[in-house]
Design a protein around this motif. Sequence first.
Motif, PDB file in Angstrom:
ATOM      1  N   ARG A 179       0.824  -1.212   0.000  1.00  0.00           N
ATOM      2  CA  ARG A 179       0.000   0.000   0.000  1.00  0.00           C
ATOM      3  C   ARG A 179       0.857   1.260   0.000  1.00  0.00           C
ATOM      4  N   ALA A 180       2.072   1.157   0.550  1.00  0.00           N
ATOM      5  CA  ALA A 180       2.954   2.323   0.617  1.00  0.00           C
ATOM      6  C   ALA A 180       3.700   2.569  -0.691  1.00  0.00           C
ATOM      7  N   VAL A 181       3.646   1.610  -1.610  1.00  0.00           N
ATOM      8  CA  VAL A 181       4.308   1.816  -2.904  1.00  0.00           C
ATOM      9  C   VAL A 181       3.578   2.925  -3.665  1.00  0.00           C
ATOM     10  N   ALA A 184       2.378   5.930  -8.717  1.00  0.00           N
ATOM     11  CA  ALA A 184       3.078   6.248  -9.967  1.00  0.00           C
ATOM     12  C   ALA A 184       3.872   5.055 -10.488  1.00  0.00           C
ATOM     13  N   GLN A 185       4.323   4.169  -9.585  1.00  0.00           N
ATOM     14  CA  GLN A 185       5.067   2.987 -10.028  1.00  0.00           C
ATOM     15  C   GLN A 185       4.197   2.092 -10.894  1.00  0.00           C
ATOM     16  N   GLY A 193       2.941  -0.492 -21.208  1.00  0.00           N
ATOM     17  CA  GLY A 193       2.290  -1.655 -21.791  1.00  0.00           C
ATOM     18  C   GLY A 193       2.350  -2.898 -20.935  1.00  0.00           C
ATOM     19  N   ALA A 194       2.660  -2.750 -19.644  1.00  0.00           N
ATOM     20  CA  ALA A 194       2.764  -3.922 -18.763  1.00  0.00           C
ATOM     21  C   ALA A 194       1.382  -4.489 -18.477  1.00  0.00           C
ATOM     22  N   THR A 195       1.328  -5.809 -18.261  1.00  0.00           N
ATOM     23  CA  THR A 195       0.091  -6.441 -17.810  1.00  0.00           C
ATOM     24  C   THR A 195      -0.086  -6.163 -16.313  1.00  0.00           C
ATOM     25  N   ARG A 196      -1.223  -6.616 -15.782  1.00  0.00           N
ATOM     26  CA  ARG A 196      -1.464  -6.387 -14.349  1.00  0.00           C
ATOM     27  C   ARG A 196      -0.441  -7.146 -13.498  1.00  0.00           C
ATOM     28  N   TRP A 197      -0.134  -8.376 -13.907  1.00  0.00           N
ATOM     29  CA  TRP A 197       0.846  -9.171 -13.174  1.00  0.00           C
ATOM     30  C   TRP A 197       2.207  -8.486 -13.193  1.00  0.00           C
ATOM     31  N   ARG A 201       4.391  -7.117 -10.077  1.00  0.00           N
ATOM     32  CA  ARG A 201       5.796  -7.483  -9.871  1.00  0.00           C
ATOM     33  C   ARG A 201       6.655  -6.232  -9.686  1.00  0.00           C
ATOM     34  N   ALA A 202       6.339  -5.177 -10.450  1.00  0.00           N
ATOM     35  CA  ALA A 202       7.090  -3.927 -10.294  1.00  0.00           C
ATOM     36  C   ALA A 202       6.873  -3.337  -8.900  1.00  0.00           C
ATOM     37  N   ALA A 203       5.636  -3.424  -8.397  1.00  0.00           N
ATOM     38  CA  ALA A 203       5.351  -2.905  -7.046  1.00  0.00           C
ATOM     39  C   ALA A 203       6.080  -3.724  -5.987  1.00  0.00           C
ATOM     40  N   LEU A 204       6.087  -5.071  -6.166  1.00  0.00           N
ATOM     41  CA  LEU A 204       6.804  -5.928  -5.211  1.00  0.00           C
ATOM     42  C   LEU A 204       8.300  -5.633  -5.235  1.00  0.00           C
ATOM     43  N   PHE A 205       8.836  -5.406  -6.428  1.00  0.00           N
ATOM     44  CA  PHE A 205      10.263  -5.107  -6.521  1.00  0.00           C
ATOM     45  C   PHE A 205      10.584  -3.766  -5.863  1.00  0.00           C
ATOM     46  N   PHE A 206       9.693  -2.781  -6.039  1.00  0.00           N
ATOM     47  CA  PHE A 206       9.904  -1.468  -5.418  1.00  0.00           C
ATOM     48  C   PHE A 206       9.909  -1.588  -3.891  1.00  0.00           C
ATOM     49  N   GLY A 207       9.010  -2.432  -3.379  1.00  0.00           N
ATOM     50  CA  GLY A 207       8.901  -2.572  -1.917  1.00  0.00           C
ATOM     51  C   GLY A 207       9.621  -3.787  -1.365  1.00  0.00           C
ATOM     52  N   ARG A 208      10.639  -4.274  -2.091  1.00  0.00           N
ATOM     53  CA  ARG A 208      11.288  -5.529  -1.701  1.00  0.00           C
ATOM     54  C   ARG A 208      11.946  -5.451  -0.321  1.00  0.00           C
TER      55      ARG A 208
END
Length: 315
Positions: A179-181, A184-185, A193-197, A201-208
Amino acid sequence: MRQRDDWTLLFLTGGFGLLLVAIVLGIGVQLYRESYLSIEKFGWSFWASETWDPVLGEFGAFPFIWGTLYSSALAMLISTPIALGVAVFISELSPAWLQRPLVFLTELLAAIPSIVYGLWGIFVLVPIVRQAETAVPEWMKGFPLFQGPPLGVGMLAAALVLAIMVIPFTSSVAREVLRAVPRAQREAAYALGATRWEAIRAALFFGRTGVIGAVMLGFGRALGETMAVTMVIGNNPQVSWSLFAPQYTMAAVLANEFTEATEEIYLHALVEIGLVLFAITLVVNLLSRGLIWVVSGSARRHAQPAPAAVVPGGA
């Protein structure tokens, strides 16, 4: 006047911080003082010996260290994918009307006392595990993981109970991290053009960094769990890779034998197991902090803008 208030606030909050340090040091010193007879007699062999014989006065903590680390590691292998899946569903995919009930149920699981998990484990989980162990094909029983009689109580039941208990902690922290990500990410990923998945994954990587912290929080919770594990692990001090084998943990042996210790060396050996558990917990926390520091440091280095190119002869 304002400066004096600032100094008062600084000393007051600083005193609270030092109080925490004093409590941690005090616990370590007291455990050492209450276990010095065992430390003097057995030395470092206490950590490596597999003998635990109160009648002969021979004590070694290795079966309990093994049982604690093995059950906690298995629990994390089971619980981490489920906890992250729950966190992703609640924060990214769930409809709004379903989010609040799911959050409530997750927090409810975290609030259930461990003794209740232990009772559920004995009456529900252990018979299911016993049936599953009985159904294991004969050819698989040649592997070390599946050797031994199908008792139900043992390492597998303990790991499953621990996993269920750890899921709410890991999931809740991971959910708050997602939720804190910044939004804008995700929007940037969709714009490319990214899919939802792929956006998730980009959000998980940002908040790793926070996700790693959530997993380590669950690991620390698993290391110290006592009652539920004591009721389903079988309480047999042995070192085995088998999921079917009854084994023992440090917290469980303290809960079972502390009131029965009549000899002074026996009592000091039990307190030394508490000291070992305290030391392992500190080491795990330090390693997790180091891992988070490495990951966050790498992220900061990659986030630094590239130096501007110098144009020869430019103004």
